[in-house]
Scaffold this motif. Sequence first.
Motif, PDB file in Angstrom:
ATOM      1  N   GLU A 251       0.833  -1.199   0.000  1.00 43.58           N
ATOM      2  CA  GLU A 251       0.000   0.000   0.000  1.00 43.58           C
ATOM      3  C   GLU A 251       0.869   1.251   0.000  1.00 43.58           C
ATOM      4  O   GLU A 251       0.530   2.251  -0.645  1.00 43.58           O
ATOM      5  CB  GLU A 251      -0.943  -0.003   1.203  1.00 43.58           C
ATOM      6  CG  GLU A 251      -2.040  -1.057   1.116  1.00 43.58           C
ATOM      7  CD  GLU A 251      -3.082  -0.930   2.206  1.00 43.58           C
ATOM      8  OE1 GLU A 251      -3.184   0.147   2.816  1.00 43.58           O
ATOM      9  OE2 GLU A 251      -3.807  -1.918   2.464  1.00 43.58           O
ATOM     10  N   SER A 252       1.994   1.213   0.689  1.00 43.86           N
ATOM     11  CA  SER A 252       2.903   2.367   0.714  1.00 43.86           C
ATOM     12  C   SER A 252       3.472   2.654  -0.669  1.00 43.86           C
ATOM     13  O   SER A 252       3.585   3.819  -1.085  1.00 43.86           O
ATOM     14  CB  SER A 252       4.041   2.133   1.711  1.00 43.86           C
ATOM     15  OG  SER A 252       3.538   2.026   3.022  1.00 43.86           O
ATOM     16  N   GLU A 253       3.828   1.589  -1.405  1.00 44.02           N
ATOM     17  CA  GLU A 253       4.360   1.769  -2.761  1.00 44.02           C
ATOM     18  C   GLU A 253       3.300   2.350  -3.682  1.00 44.02           C
ATOM     19  O   GLU A 253       3.582   3.237  -4.498  1.00 44.02           O
ATOM     20  CB  GLU A 253       4.854   0.429  -3.299  1.00 44.02           C
ATOM     21  CG  GLU A 253       6.126  -0.082  -2.614  1.00 44.02           C
ATOM     22  CD  GLU A 253       6.462  -1.514  -2.991  1.00 44.02           C
ATOM     23  OE1 GLU A 253       7.664  -1.834  -3.021  1.00 44.02           O
ATOM     24  OE2 GLU A 253       5.530  -2.309  -3.262  1.00 44.02           O
ATOM     25  N   LEU A 254       2.071   1.860  -3.563  1.00 43.22           N
ATOM     26  CA  LEU A 254       0.986   2.378  -4.395  1.00 43.22           C
ATOM     27  C   LEU A 254       0.690   3.834  -4.049  1.00 43.22           C
ATOM     28  O   LEU A 254       0.468   4.668  -4.939  1.00 43.22           O
ATOM     29  CB  LEU A 254      -0.268   1.526  -4.216  1.00 43.22           C
ATOM     30  CG  LEU A 254      -0.190   0.095  -4.743  1.00 43.22           C
ATOM     31  CD1 LEU A 254      -1.448  -0.682  -4.373  1.00 43.22           C
ATOM     32  CD2 LEU A 254       0.016   0.075  -6.268  1.00 43.22           C
ATOM     33  N   ALA A 255       0.688   4.151  -2.757  1.00 44.50           N
ATOM     34  CA  ALA A 255       0.433   5.529  -2.323  1.00 44.50           C
ATOM     35  C   ALA A 255       1.507   6.475  -2.865  1.00 44.50           C
ATOM     36  O   ALA A 255       1.206   7.594  -3.297  1.00 44.50           O
ATOM     37  CB  ALA A 255       0.372   5.602  -0.806  1.00 44.50           C
ATOM     38  N   GLU A 256       2.754   6.015  -2.853  1.00 47.96           N
ATOM     39  CA  GLU A 256       3.837   6.858  -3.367  1.00 47.96           C
ATOM     40  C   GLU A 256       3.662   7.127  -4.856  1.00 47.96           C
ATOM     41  O   GLU A 256       3.924   8.239  -5.335  1.00 47.96           O
ATOM     42  CB  GLU A 256       5.183   6.199  -3.091  1.00 47.96           C
ATOM     43  CG  GLU A 256       6.366   7.059  -3.481  1.00 47.96           C
ATOM     44  CD  GLU A 256       7.696   6.493  -3.009  1.00 47.96           C
ATOM     45  OE1 GLU A 256       8.746   7.014  -3.447  1.00 47.96           O
ATOM     46  OE2 GLU A 256       7.680   5.540  -2.202  1.00 47.96           O
TER      47      GLU A 256
END
Length: 531
Positions: A251-256
Amino acid sequence: MATSSKPTANGGPLSGGHVTATVTDQVLRLEGITKRFGALTANDSITVDLVPGRIHCLLGENGAGKSTLMNILYGLLEADDGTISIGDRELHLTSSKKAMAAGIGMVHQHFMLIPVFTVAENLVLGREPGSFGLLDLGAARKKVRELSDRYKLDVDPDALVENLPVGVQQRVEILKALANDAHYLVFDEPTAVLTPQEIDELMEIMRALRDEGRAICFITHKLREVRAVADDITVIRRGKVVGRAEPSASESELAELMVGRAVNLKVDKDQPQRSGERLVLEGFTVADHAGHIVVDHLDLTVEGGEVLCVAGVQGNGQSELAAALLGTLPVVAGTATLDGVDITHAPPKQTIAAGLGFVPEDRQRDGFVGDFSIAENLVLNRPQEFANSGNLKLKDISRNAKERIEEFDIRTSGEDQFVKALSGGNQQKVVLARELSRPLSLLIANQPTRGVDVGAIEFLHKRIIEERDRGTAVLIVSTELDEVESLADRIAVMYRGGIVGVVPPDTPREVLGLMMAGIRQDEGTEEASDD
């Protein structure tokens, strides 16, 4: 194209006999799609492939251009540049009728249903089967039953749509697309009004449709849902494709990818330091403008130094509760006190003077004046401090604006910029900055991060917790369970105008989902454990 035969008597796919699924191995391609609205480029040379047998998630914040792109695909808008094709056949989709004829179906975020019609009647709208001018509702009913059985939708063809829960109404939207034998299905933000259990059921339906060879496009901004169901992920930011990701991405990678920088998705907070009851509601009953009871004998308290989140499917009285506390809807029974002061029937001027800060659900309609500057909007709730004998204290207004712009990181060309020209996240920062610019007893924030990008959400959540830590009582109304679980010190679940239960923030999502469907706390815990 590999297809199975289908009967066409009496008007095509809605006619009587059994219809086997029609599938295709041809890719639907949107290539170089560009759409401008004046100076705004909503879609900038976007290319996306919808592949049969795969779920393609189109991920991006509200306003990124996702829905514009799909409205072009469905014939509701016309692109300025680019092409749409199936296989080697270019399509000219100038209407939704042409899109449906090409095998494209859309499940809209806001349901396109006639409430006073039955399910079967809604199914035949625009493609009425029959002969000699007579409507063949029997064929429509049979079609509903066949599709309902095949995809485990459990929909009664003779039920009036207005009597159906929102989750079942969404199934009717899906049935409408399937009844037209759509090969390519677009789901536009389909989970906004669903409980967690209904979201899980929708995901199963999408997988079943994928597995029989249909191409699915799933538009969303919710990272958890993307990772649960995607085969392919395309991320759009400000009208452009900024990246493609694997479903295994965090989720952090997608948010970035969505915001262009690293984002902390976790709300950092200490345990609440409660300081006693500040807001007390007893038998609180509210009527809407038509006189219908929408909040029914509600008992609730919010303490200083805590965040109480009101959760529930939209339309169960949460927004009316917030409006009545501000003083814009009539309270017909019960009482509301804030720090011991009766505000039950107080108008907004008095509730604001009593220490109530209010972030409305619709910021553009109720939160600011778009044609006023940032500086002017930041003092709308404090005219007595920034005016003298009818004359504005321009230096004080400018000083206040500079301080709030820096404190709340409002991205602007200057304090004189019109608020309507800001991004959604910066507009919301203006509203929150204004409300937090004075000492508060109670902060009410209704959908505080709706239409706001992930980066701005991170900032807004941080400021809400800081306000809690000052000893303010904070009441959040949100339909986003991720937000509720992150911010809440306690969660109150509303259903049909009442409180089903008040539970801690670590309550299992399954239990919260059952409560959102009207099952009380103890029953919800029991049912979830049985499952």
